[in-house]
Design an enzyme around this catalytic site. Structure first.
Site, PDB file in Angstrom:
ATOM      1  N   CYS A  84       0.861  -1.177   0.000  1.00 33.38           N
ATOM      2  CA  CYS A  84       0.000   0.000   0.000  1.00 33.38           C
ATOM      3  C   CYS A  84       0.903   1.234   0.000  1.00 33.38           C
ATOM      4  O   CYS A  84       1.640   1.471   0.966  1.00 33.38           O
ATOM      5  CB  CYS A  84      -0.871  -0.023   1.251  1.00 33.38           C
ATOM      6  SG  CYS A  84      -1.885   1.448   1.445  1.00 33.38           S
ATOM      7  N   CYS A 195      -0.381   3.338  -6.848  1.00 36.72           N
ATOM      8  CA  CYS A 195      -1.323   2.766  -5.880  1.00 36.72           C
ATOM      9  C   CYS A 195      -1.489   1.317  -6.306  1.00 36.72           C
ATOM     10  O   CYS A 195      -1.678   1.041  -7.505  1.00 36.72           O
ATOM     11  CB  CYS A 195      -2.662   3.500  -5.940  1.00 36.72           C
ATOM     12  SG  CYS A 195      -3.978   2.667  -5.014  1.00 36.72           S
TER      13      CYS A 195
END
Ligand code: DGL
Length: 277
Positions: A84, A195
């Protein structure tokens, strides 16, 4: 934590723990299983705090301080991948300071993008959190200071990737709207998918941007790094071993599990549960 750890202290540590707010880390799991098909993956989706991209620094740091030591002692992984960018660009130092397991962070692939751009114009697609973090700005200063970076913080692309893996149709017009700054800039030739959710909708993004744009993410490099760490500590499972079953754990109740099941089964995640983390 009420369950027992999966492995005792003196067992060979084989679990690769992959962490994200939601399903984005599956793009990293896909790369990890290419490189190390015999390692069991324990995937933690912290849907309790999803989406991470709009959380305050305080909220993410507070969560990380209790969660990671608990995950480490519970699952005894050989390596933890914080899959992440929104978390890694903020919590890496803190998590490393309070755990003993090797921690790999996933951060935007600024250097590889700077190395391949021909025009010197790069797009950075990430969450709002990631594009504004000092860590990200420092990467840009260190590796791409001579280039022009157009930063786009998008929560819509995160939710579209979630929708896709939950079997819903994704909305091309919404994705197009998020990409308008890239579409309208004819000089950008390289776009960083900063991302982990975004490689899951890479084809959709590529279809909209066209083939003149090179899309880059960190997945393959992360998988190679994890393999290197495991082989350096003699923890790599031999290629003759049977295929492992992977485990997928949500941190909060989720009434969407049924919808996500096909995408998880396709990736070898046959144990799917809600953990009390
Ligand atoms: N997949 C995550 C990232 O790489 C977080 C997305 C979110 O929860 O906002 O940033």
């Amino acid at each position: 934590m009420t369950n027992k750890p999966l492995l005792s202290n003196n067992s060979l540590l084989t679990n690769i723990l992959i962490f994200d707010s939601g399903i984005g880390g599956l793009s990293i799991a896909d790369e990890v299983t290419q490189v190390m098909p015999h390692h069991p993956i324990v995937y933690i989706a912290d849907n309790r705090l999803y989406p991470y991209g709009i959380q305050t620094d305080d909220a993410l740091l507070t969560r990380a301080k209790t969660l990671f030591p608990a995950l480490e002692s519970h699952y005894q992984p050989a390596v933890i991948i914080i899959a992440c960018n929104s978390a890694s660009t903020l919590i890496l130092d803190e998590v490393r300071a309070i755990t003993r397991t090797p921690i790999i962070g996933v951060v935007p692939a600024i250097k590889p993008a700077a190395d391949i751009t021909q025009t010197g114009k790069i797009g950075l697609l990430a969450t709002k959190g990631t594009i504004s973090r000092q860590y990200t700005l420092d990467l840009i200063t260190e590796f791409a200071s001579q280039h022009e970076i157009t930063k786009i913080g998008s929560d819509v692309l995160v939710s579209q990737a979630e929708r896709k893996l939950h079997g819903h149709t994704i909305e091309k017009t919404l994705i197009e709207k998020e990409l308008v700054q890239i579409i309208s800039n004819a000089t950008i030739d390289t776009v960083i998918l900063g991302c982990t959710h975004f490689p899951l909708i890479k084809q959709e993004i590529q279809n909209i941007l066209g083939n003149r744009i090179h899309l880059i993410d960190s997945g393959e490099a992360i998988a190679r790094r994890a393999a290197h760490i495991l082989s350096a500590s003699n923890q790599q499972i031999p290629a003759t071993s049977p295929s492992p079953t992977h485990t997928f754990i949500f941190t909060a109740d989720n009434n969407q599990i049924d919808k996500l099941t096909p995408a998880l089964h396709a990736r070898g995640f046959f144990t799917i549960k809600i953990g009390n983390h």
